[in-house]
Design an enzyme around this catalytic site. Sequence first.
Site, PDB file in Angstrom:
ATOM      1  CB  ILE A   1      -0.829  -0.121   1.198  1.00  0.00           C
ATOM      2  CG1 ILE A   1      -1.866   1.181   1.211  1.00  0.00           C
ATOM      3  CG2 ILE A   1      -0.108   0.222   2.646  1.00  0.00           C
ATOM      4  CD1 ILE A   1      -3.119   0.961   2.126  1.00  0.00           C
TER       5      ILE A   1
ATOM      6  CD  GLU B   1       1.031  -8.486   2.866  1.00  0.00           C
ATOM      7  OE1 GLU B   1       1.964  -9.186   2.530  1.00  0.00           O
ATOM      8  OE2 GLU B   1       0.940  -7.566   3.509  1.00  0.00           O
TER       9      GLU B   1
HETATM   10  N1  COA Z   1      14.669   7.512   9.933  1.00  0.00           N
HETATM   11  C1  COA Z   1      13.734   8.084  10.318  1.00  0.00           C
HETATM   12  N2  COA Z   1      12.500   8.365  10.083  1.00  0.00           N
HETATM   13  C2  COA Z   1      11.960   7.670   8.994  1.00  0.00           C
HETATM   14  C3  COA Z   1      12.878   6.814   8.307  1.00  0.00           C
HETATM   15  C4  COA Z   1      14.194   6.743   8.731  1.00  0.00           C
HETATM   16  N3  COA Z   1      15.114   5.976   8.129  1.00  0.00           N
HETATM   17  N4  COA Z   1      12.214   6.080   7.267  1.00  0.00           N
HETATM   18  C5  COA Z   1      11.003   6.715   7.388  1.00  0.00           C
HETATM   19  N5  COA Z   1      10.753   7.470   8.559  1.00  0.00           N
HETATM   20  C6  COA Z   1       9.580   8.312   8.772  1.00  0.00           C
HETATM   21  C7  COA Z   1       8.930   8.930   7.749  1.00  0.00           C
HETATM   22  O1  COA Z   1       9.521  10.316   7.626  1.00  0.00           O
HETATM   23  C8  COA Z   1       7.476   8.899   8.081  1.00  0.00           C
HETATM   24  O2  COA Z   1       7.518   9.770   9.224  1.00  0.00           O
HETATM   25  P1  COA Z   1       6.270  11.101   8.925  1.00  0.00           P
HETATM   26  O3  COA Z   1       5.108  10.395   8.774  1.00  0.00           O
HETATM   27  O4  COA Z   1       6.237  11.721  10.248  1.00  0.00           O
HETATM   28  O5  COA Z   1       6.707  11.807   7.583  1.00  0.00           O
HETATM   29  C9  COA Z   1       7.379   7.506   8.801  1.00  0.00           C
HETATM   30  O6  COA Z   1       8.493   7.094   9.164  1.00  0.00           O
HETATM   31  C10 COA Z   1       6.678   6.626   7.781  1.00  0.00           C
HETATM   32  O7  COA Z   1       7.788   6.407   6.717  1.00  0.00           O
HETATM   33  P2  COA Z   1       6.949   6.293   5.206  1.00  0.00           P
HETATM   34  O8  COA Z   1       7.796   6.097   4.383  1.00  0.00           O
HETATM   35  O9  COA Z   1       5.891   7.398   4.815  1.00  0.00           O
HETATM   36  O10 COA Z   1       6.206   4.966   5.625  1.00  0.00           O
HETATM   37  P3  COA Z   1       5.057   4.204   4.544  1.00  0.00           P
HETATM   38  O11 COA Z   1       3.766   4.529   4.911  1.00  0.00           O
HETATM   39  O12 COA Z   1       5.375   4.515   3.048  1.00  0.00           O
HETATM   40  O13 COA Z   1       5.488   2.708   4.897  1.00  0.00           O
HETATM   41  C11 COA Z   1       6.756   1.040   5.477  1.00  0.00           C
HETATM   42  C12 COA Z   1       6.630   2.185   4.710  1.00  0.00           C
HETATM   43  C13 COA Z   1       8.461   0.417   5.156  1.00  0.00           C
HETATM   44  C14 COA Z   1       6.645   1.135   6.954  1.00  0.00           C
HETATM   45  C15 COA Z   1       5.901   0.101   4.989  1.00  0.00           C
HETATM   46  O14 COA Z   1       5.803  -0.216   3.717  1.00  0.00           O
HETATM   47  C16 COA Z   1       5.760  -1.222   5.919  1.00  0.00           C
HETATM   48  O15 COA Z   1       5.415  -1.377   7.004  1.00  0.00           O
HETATM   49  N6  COA Z   1       6.405  -2.409   5.215  1.00  0.00           N
HETATM   50  C17 COA Z   1       6.611  -3.367   6.003  1.00  0.00           C
HETATM   51  C18 COA Z   1       5.539  -4.484   5.699  1.00  0.00           C
HETATM   52  C19 COA Z   1       5.611  -4.692   4.315  1.00  0.00           C
HETATM   53  O16 COA Z   1       6.349  -4.688   3.785  1.00  0.00           O
HETATM   54  N7  COA Z   1       4.408  -5.491   3.867  1.00  0.00           N
HETATM   55  C20 COA Z   1       4.225  -5.801   2.548  1.00  0.00           C
HETATM   56  C21 COA Z   1       3.107  -5.498   1.740  1.00  0.00           C
HETATM   57  S1  COA Z   1       1.928  -4.576   2.593  1.00  0.00           S
END
Ligand code: COA
Length: 434
Positions: A217, A239
């Site tokens: 997503i 998924e």
């Molecule tokens: N250091 C500090 N903060 C970080 C960071 C880092 N390296 N990487 C991301 N963040 C912060 C972002 O700035 C954001 O904060 P904000 O909302 O205050 O700006 C927050 O963490 C979320 O980051 P974002 O990249 O927007 O997350 P996302 O909603 O795109 O989700 C994952 C990314 C990785 C969390 C998500 O894909 C996940 O949970 N993956 C694991 C599960 C998976 O792969 N599932 C398979 C299909 S669903």
Amino acid sequence: MFNWLDHYQNNICTADEAVKAIRSKDYVIVSHACGEPRSLTRAMSERYADLRDVKVVHRVGMGECLYAQPGMEEHFRHISLFGGVNTRKAIYEGRADYIPRFISETPSLFLEGHIPVDVALITVSPPDKFGYCSLGISVDYSLPAARMAKIVIAEVNSNMPRTLGDSFISVKDINHFVLSDFPLMEVAPTIQTDIEIQIGNYCADLIEDGCTLQMGIGAIPDAALAAMVNKKDLGIHTEMFSDGLIPLVEQGVINGSKKTLHPYKIISTFMMGTKALYDWVDDNPLVEMHPENYINDPWIIAQNYKVVSINSALQIDVLGQISADAIGPKQFSGVGGQVDFIRGAKRSVGGGKSIIAVPSTASRGTVSRIVPALYEGTAVTTTRNEVDYVITEYGVAQLAGKTNLQRLNALVSISHPDFRDEIMFKAKKLYYGA
Ligand code: COA
């Protein structure tokens, strides 16, 4: 002779009456994400004074999650399968627990007795003429839990689509029915920035006609889908999916014609999207929903033709280790299906690919996601041994088969320019004593 209609009509009650079946020390499994039975979770939370030490188990909590808020400690303990905006603080503060577990193996938590299933709270579509209710947009672990539960309480929501596949539970296997017309929770498509669009284009470049896709997503998967408009004969075994899929199906780009497993069908286990998506999947023979221990089983995934998985991450170190569910010692989300699909894609018919696609920076450009070493205390989601492609808006790095030094150079080359020198300097000092 069991009459399902009598059973149904005789066991309709209010949410407050239904949740009286929950007793102290029970393990209560709640349906996932947008399929959360909100009338039931709210009624259960409001009954807190009668309850002690009730474990509340679910993946992404999209509702209020009142049972995970301060002050509820003696009444409820949330056991998280995936941190969300209303529960990750409770995990950080030790008021809730997190279980690291692949999605493919989550139902076996119940099957193997790690987590008893005293009560299942689910959301279903109204019963059909055969007395069956569909779990609609959240089949995932919810259906396996309901099939094992001592007591099943179902919110019969007139807005829950009747999705097809292995997604049904018989009325006779449900104890209490609470009628509702709550709108299902929605997740609006994210706005794609130029960064996500560029990443989406790089992802699309790796996708051949006929591939079978898995995507998560968010803005990046949606951007990747939008970049595939000129592809042909794509298939979906994923998924989860969201609204971004619909235009490609309607344009004929996604038709499943080359799929070697469930050809012509979109196969999934849950969805998070808008009402337009939920209406589109209602009684739609193109879509088949199955429990997650089927959809996410790497050996099932591998039976598909040329699987390409597209997932994201929070941090990637220069060895290729992926942190996608924690930022340092803080649990952020969960492993989800990332590793399931990386492993399945690797073994898929005709050879597959797995992609970890991330913006090069985070926190509004103040930190690089590509780092010399993960933050202290970070749990690794995907090991360096099985990472394939890493993509940022600066390009594509293929890590499979590469040496540590080749990985370092490849990952630095796709990191944000402002951080490249610092990453290289720190990495050489750390790993090569430079
Ligand atoms: N250091 C500090 N903060 C970080 C960071 C880092 N390296 N990487 C991301 N963040 C912060 C972002 O700035 C954001 O904060 P904000 O909302 O205050 O700006 C927050 O963490 C979320 O980051 P974002 O990249 O927007 O997350 P996302 O909603 O795109 O989700 C994952 C990314 C990785 C969390 C998500 O894909 C996940 O949970 N993956 C694991 C599960 C998976 O792969 N599932 C398979 C299909 S669903």
